[in-house]
Design a protein around this motif. Structure first.
Motif, short mmCIF file in Angstrom:
data_model
loop_
_atom_site.label_atom_id
_atom_site.label_comp_id
_atom_site.label_asym_id
_atom_site.label_seq_id
_atom_site.Cartn_x
_atom_site.Cartn_y
_atom_site.Cartn_z
N ASP A 175 80.79 54.94 -62.64
CA ASP A 175 80.01 53.73 -62.36
C ASP A 175 79.93 52.87 -63.62
O ASP A 175 80.10 53.37 -64.75
CB ASP A 175 78.59 54.08 -61.90
CG ASP A 175 78.57 54.59 -60.47
OD1 ASP A 175 79.24 53.98 -59.62
OD2 ASP A 175 77.89 55.60 -60.22
N ASP A 176 79.66 51.59 -63.42
CA ASP A 176 79.45 50.64 -64.52
C ASP A 176 80.66 50.53 -65.43
O ASP A 176 80.53 50.37 -66.65
CB ASP A 176 78.21 51.02 -65.34
CG ASP A 176 76.94 50.99 -64.51
OD1 ASP A 176 76.87 50.17 -63.59
OD2 ASP A 176 76.04 51.81 -64.78
N LEU A 177 81.86 50.61 -64.85
CA LEU A 177 83.07 50.47 -65.65
C LEU A 177 83.28 49.01 -66.06
O LEU A 177 82.75 48.09 -65.45
CB LEU A 177 84.28 50.97 -64.87
CG LEU A 177 84.34 52.46 -64.58
CD1 LEU A 177 85.62 52.80 -63.83
CD2 LEU A 177 84.25 53.29 -65.85
N ARG A 178 84.11 48.84 -67.07
CA ARG A 178 84.35 47.52 -67.63
C ARG A 178 85.08 46.61 -66.64
O ARG A 178 86.10 46.98 -66.05
CB ARG A 178 85.17 47.64 -68.90
CG ARG A 178 85.42 46.31 -69.61
CD ARG A 178 85.98 46.54 -70.99
NE ARG A 178 87.24 47.26 -70.95
CZ ARG A 178 87.74 47.94 -71.98
NH1 ARG A 178 87.06 48.01 -73.10
NH2 ARG A 178 88.89 48.57 -71.87
N THR A 179 84.54 45.42 -66.46
CA THR A 179 85.17 44.37 -65.65
C THR A 179 85.10 43.06 -66.42
O THR A 179 84.46 42.98 -67.48
CB THR A 179 84.47 44.22 -64.29
OG1 THR A 179 83.06 44.04 -64.52
CG2 THR A 179 84.67 45.44 -63.42
N GLY A 180 85.73 42.03 -65.89
CA GLY A 180 85.70 40.72 -66.53
C GLY A 180 85.22 39.64 -65.59
O GLY A 180 85.73 39.49 -64.48
N GLU A 181 84.22 38.88 -66.02
CA GLU A 181 83.72 37.75 -65.24
C GLU A 181 84.45 36.49 -65.71
O GLU A 181 84.40 36.13 -66.89
CB GLU A 181 82.21 37.60 -65.46
CG GLU A 181 81.58 36.48 -64.66
CD GLU A 181 80.08 36.41 -64.91
OE1 GLU A 181 79.64 35.44 -65.55
OE2 GLU A 181 79.38 37.33 -64.46
N LEU A 182 85.16 35.80 -64.80
CA LEU A 182 86.04 34.69 -65.14
C LEU A 182 85.32 33.36 -65.06
O LEU A 182 84.56 33.11 -64.12
CB LEU A 182 87.26 34.68 -64.22
CG LEU A 182 88.08 35.97 -64.14
CD1 LEU A 182 89.27 35.77 -63.21
CD2 LEU A 182 88.53 36.42 -65.51
N ASN A 183 85.59 32.50 -66.05
CA ASN A 183 85.04 31.15 -66.06
C ASN A 183 86.06 30.22 -66.70
O ASN A 183 86.34 30.33 -67.89
CB ASN A 183 83.72 31.10 -66.83
CG ASN A 183 83.11 29.71 -66.83
OD1 ASN A 183 83.35 28.91 -65.92
ND2 ASN A 183 82.32 29.41 -67.86
N GLN A 184 86.63 29.32 -65.91
CA GLN A 184 87.70 28.44 -66.40
C GLN A 184 87.14 27.07 -66.76
O GLN A 184 86.38 26.48 -66.01
CB GLN A 184 88.79 28.31 -65.34
CG GLN A 184 89.99 27.49 -65.80
CD GLN A 184 91.07 27.50 -64.75
OE1 GLN A 184 91.57 28.54 -64.36
NE2 GLN A 184 91.41 26.32 -64.27
N VAL A 185 87.54 26.57 -67.95
CA VAL A 185 87.04 25.29 -68.45
C VAL A 185 88.22 24.40 -68.80
O VAL A 185 89.18 24.84 -69.45
CB VAL A 185 86.15 25.49 -69.69
CG1 VAL A 185 85.70 24.14 -70.24
CG2 VAL A 185 84.96 26.37 -69.35
N PHE A 186 88.20 23.12 -68.36
CA PHE A 186 89.24 22.15 -68.71
C PHE A 186 88.79 21.39 -69.95
O PHE A 186 87.71 20.81 -69.98
CB PHE A 186 89.49 21.19 -67.55
CG PHE A 186 90.55 20.16 -67.84
CD1 PHE A 186 91.86 20.55 -68.09
CD2 PHE A 186 90.22 18.81 -67.89
CE1 PHE A 186 92.83 19.61 -68.36
CE2 PHE A 186 91.20 17.86 -68.15
CZ PHE A 186 92.51 18.26 -68.40
N THR A 187 89.64 21.39 -70.99
CA THR A 187 89.27 20.79 -72.28
C THR A 187 89.95 19.46 -72.55
O THR A 187 89.77 18.89 -73.61
CB THR A 187 89.62 21.76 -73.42
OG1 THR A 187 91.02 22.01 -73.41
CG2 THR A 187 88.86 23.06 -73.27
#
Length: 677
Positions: free
Chosen positions: A510-522
């Motif tokens: 449980d509680d293994l590493r994951t990634g929360e994605l957030n894309q930003v245009f610069t």
């Protein structure tokens, strides 16, 4: 290059050793050694080897309620390996894959990676697991193989005794007592890949009860090739020296003092971001200069036959300077353990520990950690009671570790184990354990700009063709990863010439590493932030089998088989082979000659995800063979020739998670002379 040409190349590199060999064989100063049984221990005696990694006390391997395998010094010698990771390939349940000329991915029961974060590794009780990225720098954590007494490999949680990060296993590399390494030892070798293999060790006595030794070694490895066929620029050179002193201070007190110092130059090729389309990635040579030093002291007092006390203190310092990351780390660790019997049924072990670490990082354009300097304090204690029942036929072991760290605060890691000795031939054991993997410094405070590549290839809108920069960010709310492990084992020793060791397991994570994605245009492109979180879960299960057979004094064989399956629901990369087979055969060709064969099959490995290229690599299965021929020319002089990876041409064994440029492992050969005096 064919395997035959590679062997010839290895012989050519050792031309100076052949000159020495010719001279010594013509010298009439010594007679040949007396016949020696290369298989000195029976299977029952091998299963009764005393191990200390299970419960921080001596106990027979066969009476351990855990999946444990011991690699002896003779096992290492007959295999022909030149490093610890390759020696671990003979252990069921352990996955070893070479990343390039100087790096390995070593893991237990899955979750392979450049830094296998669920595997705790120790050298003589000193942890070499780095809290920077959660894992082990195998290329710099080394010992003189001649001085290794044994390597104790535990598959499954060892956290009740050893604490956090012993989630899927514990590897404890134990070197010999200084009294067992008296006199001199010199080894010289060379080959087409192992350019230089050299080591020297000398030991002597100071009085009747004090022994010491000093060693130095130097190794140089040539570069491999990239999957594209170009040079991988991953050559490796390392020099290391150290000492050990063992003394009996009194009839009840013993003292060990030991230390090491090393310096290494490591080259590697990484995929780094650039602004050149279409991939926005380039293979870049990167140089790493690293050095380290450690000093360990261990005092043991025997209070009675059923009671003893051990106090261990060590300091470990490291400096690593590479183009993408520069850091220093100092570690001070003090550990006290007390064992005592309570009545006739209870054997209790308890201990306390304090660890202080200080790190310093230099920020780069690719890797940064904020704050750049940090001090961490770890406090822990454990208690374990082995209860003997039914006239010692049944042993029940209860215990727990309580630990406080700077990232996830308080952690409790309990276990219950039981062993039933049906008789001398049949032993059954089972266990239920809980363990945690605490956050690394990077997972809490770090940031890596992994890559920049073309958004058109990803099908991103609204501006295909613009570069995309991927930034992986730590999270100060990142929590510990957890596992609950269920294990069952069976040991069978019907005769002195045969043994079987079987283990099955089921792990729930449980509680293994994951990634929360957030894309930003610069404006000039996109930046995709990957913030590390604990949203993952997984289930793994498998079977591990070890069979050993001996025929008289002529042949000894060892078969190790691993089946591993999983159900992983995480963003991270966890590649593993479903099937692994290791088959070793050792032949006493004559009184002075040995032939050792080692076949290995590794199944396909998929789901090797690279952050840099946003793709999943698949590594094909491979069958390979190592061969070693050794000739005891004189009582103190041995010549050996070793060929490695001889059945398969150049092949990729693993692709690391970040900055990945797939590197191929090819056939190789080397020769070696060893002289004792």
């Amino acid at each position: 290059m064919s395997e035959f040409k590679i062997v010839l190349s290895g012989l050519f590199h050792l031309k100076h050793c052949f000159v020495l060999l010719s001279f010594l064989t013509l010298c009439p100063c010594q007679a040949l050694a007396a016949p020696k049984d290369i298989f000195e221990l029976s299977m029952e005696e091998l299963m009764d080897i005393e191990v200390t990694s299970v419960a921080k006390k001596s106990q027979n391997l066969s009476n351990s309620a855990t999946a444990i395998h011991v690699i002896t010094n003779e096992d290492i010698k007959r295999s022909g390996v030149t490093n610890i990771p390759d020696a671990l390939r003979m252990v069921p349940g352990i996955t070893v894959a070479r990343i390039d000329s100087n790096k390995w991915a070593v893991s237990a029961r899955g979750f392979a990676g450049r830094f296998a974060n669920a595997l705790l590794v120790l050298i003589d009780g000193r942890s070499v697991y780095t809290p920077t990225f959660s894992g082990v720098y195998w290329e710099v954590n080394d010992v003189l193989l001649e001085d290794v007494d044994r390597i104790e490999v535990i598959r499954g949680p060892g956290a009740t005794v050893w604490g956090a990060n012993a989630v899927n296993g514990v590897i404890n590399i134990i070197t010999k007592h200084a009294g067992d390494t008296q006199g001199g030892y010199v080894a010289l070798g060379s080959g087409n890949h192992e350019n230089v293999i050299s080591s020297v060790r000398y030991g002597d006595a100071l009085g009747q009860d004090t022994f010491w030794r000093f060693y130095a070694k130097h190794q140089s490895r040539d570069e491999f090739t990239l999957e594209t066929g170009s040079d991988a620029d991953d050559a490796w050179t390392k020099t290391q020296a150290g000492f050990r002193l063992d003394s009996m201070l009194s009839s009840k007190d013993s003292l060990t003092l030991q230390g090491d110092i090393y310096e290494a130059d490591i080259d590697q090729t990484l995929l780094l971001a650039d602004l050149i389309p279409p991939t926005y990635l380039t293979s870049t040579p990167v140089e790493t200069d690293t050095k380290g030093w450690n000093l360990l002291s261990r005092w043991k007092r025997t209070i009675s036959p059923d009671s003893d006390f051990t106090l261990q203190v060590y300091y470990d310092g490291k400096n690593q300077a590479e183009d993408i990351n520069e850091s220093d780390r100092d570690t001070f660790d003090i550990d006290a353990t007390h064992r005592f019997g309570l009545g006739t049924w209870n054997d209790i072990v308890w201990g306390i520990r304090y660890r202080y670490t200080r790190d310093r990082f230099v920020e780069s354009d690719i890797v940064s950690i904020d704050p750049t300097e940090e001090e961490d304090h770890l406090f822990s204690g454990f208690f374990q009671d082995e209860i003997s029942l039914a006239d010692d036929a049944v042993k029940l072991t209860l215990g727990s570790k309580i630990e406080h760290n700077e990232y996830s605060n308080m952690e409790i890691q309990p276990s219950i184990r039981a062993l039933w000795a049906v008789n001398n031939e049949h032993k059954i054991w089972g266990a239920v354990s809980q363990a945690v993997r605490t956050p690394s410094r990077f997972e809490s405070d770090g940031e890596i700009k992994n890559a920049a590549f073309n958004t058109y290839q990803l099908g991103l809108t609204p501006a295909p063709g613009l570069p995309l920069t991927v930034v992986t960010q730590g999270n100060d709310d990142y929590d510990s990863e957890e596992v609950t492990a269920y294990e069952l084992g069976y040991r069978f020793i019907p005769v002195d010439s045969f043994s079987m060791d079987l283990a099955v397991f089921f792990n729930d994570y449980d509680d293994l590493r994951t990634g929360e994605l957030n894309q930003v245009f610069t404006g000039s492109g996109f930046t995709q932030y990957v913030t590390l979180t604990n949203e993952g879960s997984a289930e793994t299960y498998g079977v591990e089998l070890s069979l050993k057979y001996r025929y008289s004094n002529f042949f000894q064989g060892h078969l190790a088989y691993t089946l591993l399956e999983n159900k992983v629901e995480v963003y991270d990369s966890f590649g593993f082979p479903h099937h692994q087979i290791s088959l070793q055969g050792d032949f006493a060709v004559s009184k002075t000659m040995q032939l050792n064969l080692w076949f290995r099959f590794v199944d396909d490995m998929d789901a090797l995800y690279s952050f840099d290229t946003d793709k999943t690599y698949e590594v094909d299965s491979y069958l390979t063979m190592d061969i070693r021929f050794a000739w005891q020319i004189l009582p103190d002089l041995e010549f050996s020739v070793v060929g490695q990876n001889l059945l398969r041409g150049d092949h990729v064994e693993f692709v690391q998670e970040s900055f990945s440029a797939p590197v191929e492992v090819g056939p190789s050969a080397y020769c070696q002379l060893t002289y004792r005096f």
